[in-house]
Design a protein around this motif. Structure first.
Motif, PDB file in Angstrom:
ATOM      1  N   ALA A   1       1.313  -1.098   0.010  1.00  0.00           N
ATOM      2  CA  ALA A   1       0.269   0.187   0.269  1.00  0.00           C
ATOM      3  C   ALA A   1       0.722   1.215   0.261  1.00  0.00           C
ATOM      4  O   ALA A   1       0.441   1.595  -0.418  1.00  0.00           O
TER       5      ALA A   1
ATOM      6  N   ARG B   1       1.496   4.251  -2.814  1.00  0.00           N
ATOM      7  CA  ARG B   1       1.348   5.525  -2.842  1.00  0.00           C
ATOM      8  C   ARG B   1       2.568   6.431  -3.629  1.00  0.00           C
ATOM      9  O   ARG B   1       2.375   7.547  -3.210  1.00  0.00           O
TER      10      ARG B   1
ATOM     11  N   HIS C   1      -1.146   8.830  10.268  1.00  0.00           N
ATOM     12  CA  HIS C   1      -1.451   6.906   9.311  1.00  0.00           C
ATOM     13  C   HIS C   1      -3.203   7.564   9.965  1.00  0.00           C
ATOM     14  O   HIS C   1      -3.309   8.354   9.505  1.00  0.00           O
ATOM     15  N   ARG C   2      -4.183   6.181  10.120  1.00  0.00           N
ATOM     16  CA  ARG C   2      -4.985   6.272   9.624  1.00  0.00           C
ATOM     17  C   ARG C   2      -6.098   6.447  10.858  1.00  0.00           C
ATOM     18  O   ARG C   2      -7.264   7.502  11.087  1.00  0.00           O
TER      19      ARG C   2
ATOM     20  N   GLN D   1      -5.676  10.298  10.981  1.00  0.00           N
ATOM     21  CA  GLN D   1      -6.640  10.921  10.423  1.00  0.00           C
ATOM     22  C   GLN D   1      -8.171  10.589  10.054  1.00  0.00           C
ATOM     23  O   GLN D   1      -8.648  12.356  10.564  1.00  0.00           O
TER      24      GLN D   1
ATOM     25  N   GLU E   1      -3.257  13.355   1.007  1.00  0.00           N
ATOM     26  CA  GLU E   1      -2.208  12.965   1.115  1.00  0.00           C
ATOM     27  C   GLU E   1      -1.331  13.749   0.388  1.00  0.00           C
ATOM     28  O   GLU E   1      -0.311  13.002   0.413  1.00  0.00           O
TER      29      GLU E   1
ATOM     30  N   HIS F   1      -3.529   5.182   5.040  1.00  0.00           N
ATOM     31  CA  HIS F   1      -4.350   4.158   4.646  1.00  0.00           C
ATOM     32  C   HIS F   1      -3.754   2.946   5.600  1.00  0.00           C
ATOM     33  O   HIS F   1      -4.602   1.455   5.361  1.00  0.00           O
TER      34      HIS F   1
ATOM     35  N   GLN G   1     -11.138   3.265  10.895  1.00  0.00           N
ATOM     36  CA  GLN G   1     -11.563   3.604   9.228  1.00  0.00           C
ATOM     37  C   GLN G   1     -12.633   4.312   9.022  1.00  0.00           C
ATOM     38  O   GLN G   1     -12.481   4.747   7.668  1.00  0.00           O
TER      39      GLN G   1
ATOM     40  N   ALA H   1     -12.930   7.716   8.648  1.00  0.00           N
ATOM     41  CA  ALA H   1     -10.952   8.178   7.304  1.00  0.00           C
ATOM     42  C   ALA H   1     -11.334   7.997   6.457  1.00  0.00           C
ATOM     43  O   ALA H   1     -11.825   8.479   4.999  1.00  0.00           O
ATOM     44  N   ARG H   2     -12.538   7.123   6.080  1.00  0.00           N
ATOM     45  CA  ARG H   2     -13.677   7.075   4.871  1.00  0.00           C
ATOM     46  C   ARG H   2     -13.801   8.338   4.524  1.00  0.00           C
ATOM     47  O   ARG H   2     -14.448   9.090   3.558  1.00  0.00           O
TER      48      ARG H   2
ATOM     49  N   SER I   1     -11.919  11.286   3.166  1.00  0.00           N
ATOM     50  CA  SER I   1     -11.985  10.411   2.082  1.00  0.00           C
ATOM     51  C   SER I   1     -13.005  11.014   0.779  1.00  0.00           C
ATOM     52  O   SER I   1     -12.767  12.154  -0.008  1.00  0.00           O
TER      53      SER I   1
END
Length: 432
Positions: free
Chosen positions: A4, A8, A118-119, A122, A144, A159, A209, A212-213, A216
């Protein structure tokens, strides 16, 4: 996790250099170790680490040595930068500002700074900004990647969870430092991390998670708003009557034709390149500036400068425009360009006048001889040109033997063949 991160980092493989922001904590330690390990078998740009020492607590004095030992073991060069944190209401914000200023100064053209957020970071950022009433831009949390000075800031671990980073560190027997201030829940972020997020994840295990989504999704929405803003700004980005000013400006009429929400969206997008953006309460000043009488010269003070309205346009002036130059500058060799302290440079086009030559600035009451019109008050002559008022105190005036002979960049005023050209200071605009 490795796959991952490499995915990126793929767009940045051709950068001249990668810098890792190394605090010595878990996140940056894992990031540096992983990159240094992969660099042994993969082709990366040259790797370099930067440790910023804030000097805010005694425990931090040992961290540069810790980072040096880690870098020595990995064969990565390290630079330690010591900064002064400005006092203020928020120690966290002041330390962050000092840190990123140091990073920006360290980056060369096209170089990349890699940071270890990190996530979980975030998710905390989104929650923190939500509680502060942030809009879409704020709820997009940490991007990012973004520009940083002449280089780029990239967060390749956004992520990846803190749990994954801990597992990597333990598997590779890594040592890292723990900042004692991270347990001080008087700081808002620590309170969220230590007290709030454990409660949330106890009820919703996938909360980090999911949050964080959501960030996004907000980033995608912000991208669409940016596209809308760019379209709206194109109509307002008409050239002004004084292009030599090189001051950012917009035509007001196309903006006023938009809805209030689109006005704010367009202005936010435009101002983001110059200043910290105003909060919701501060936006109340925008209609006052927008709707002021045509004869008024309203000013909207923002974090890093001022937004002015003059001549049917909006003008952005950085703080460097506040201090107007004073006094007079003798010009013993007018055939050569003259540097003006804090005000750029002037030069004469054509033959240099004979006599004692000086450059001065307006004090009030200046008069000038104009062919066919006799002696005229300089203030009236400048009013006729429509030159924005904020420029007039900085505008160089050429005096020969004590007589006003030319006004910079406005040769038509004198009409006597003397053409004084002024290049305003390049640092009169401070782009963020």
């Amino acid at each position: 996790m490795t796959h991952a991160m490499l995915h990126r980092l793929a767009p940045w493989r051709t950068a001249p250099r990668w810098h890792v922001a190394l605090s010595g904590g878990l996140d940056s330690t894992v990031l540096l170790h992983q990159l240094a390990t992969l660099a042994r078998t993969d082709t990366f740009p040259p790797l370099h680490a930067i440790h910023v020492h804030h000097g805010l607590q005694a425990a931090a004095d040992a961290w540069p040595q810790h980072c040096q030992r880690l870098c020595d073991a990995l064969g990565v060069p390290l630079t330690v930068v010591r900064v002064q944190v400005a006092p203020g209401a928020s120690l966290e914000a002041a330390a962050r500002t000092a840190r990123y200023q140091a990073f920006e100064q360290a980056l060369g053209a096209g170089e990349v700074l890699l940071t270890g957020q990190h996530r979980d970071d975030q998710a905390e950022t989104l929650l923190f900004r939500l509680l502060r009433g942030a809009g879409v831009r704020g709820l997009a949390a940490m991007p990012e990647q973004r520009a940083l000075g002449v280089g780029h800031l990239v967060r390749p671990l956004l992520h990846i969870s803190r749990t994954q980073l801990q597992a990597y560190a333990q598997a590779h027997h890594l040592d890292w430092v723990d900042d004692p201030s991270n347990t001080d829940t008087r700081f808002a972020r620590n309170y969220l991390r230590q007290d709030v997020m454990p409660l949330i994840t106890g009820r919703w295990p996938q909360a980090a998670q999911t949050l964080a989504r959501a960030a996004s999704h907000m980033a995608e929405a912000q991208g669409l708003l940016a596209e809308l803003a760019e379209g709206d700004l194109r109509a307002a980005a008409t050239p002004g009557a004084f292009p030599w000013l090189n001051v950012p400006s917009l035509e007001l009429a196309p903006l006023v034709a938009l809805s209030d929400a689109r006005q704010r969206n367009a202005l936010q997008h435009w101002l983001a390149g110059f200043t910290r953006l105003p909060d919701t309460q501060h936006w109340a000043s925008w209609p006052e500036l927008r709707d002021a009488a045509p004869s008024a010269t309203p000013v909207w003070a923002l974090g890093d400068g001022r937004l002015l309205r003059a001549g049917g346009r909006l003008w952005w002036l950085s703080e460097l425009w506040r201090a107007e130059p004073q006094g007079q500058v003798h010009w013993p060799m007018p055939a050569q360009p003259l540097d003006l302290p804090g005000n750029g440079q002037v030069r004469l086009c054509g033959l240099a006048p004979q006599g004692r030559v000086q450059v001065r600035y307006r004090q009030g009451g200046e008069v000038m001889h104009t062919p066919g019109r006799g002696r005229r008050d300089l203030k009236r002559l400048l009013n006729e040109t429509g030159l924005p008022p904020f420029v007039r105190g900085r505008l160089p005036l050429l005096f020969v033997d004590g007589q006003l002979t030319a006004v910079a960049n406005l040769p038509a005023i004198g009409g006597n063949g003397v053409d004084l050209r002024w290049l305003p200071p390049t640092n009169a605009q401070r782009l963020r």
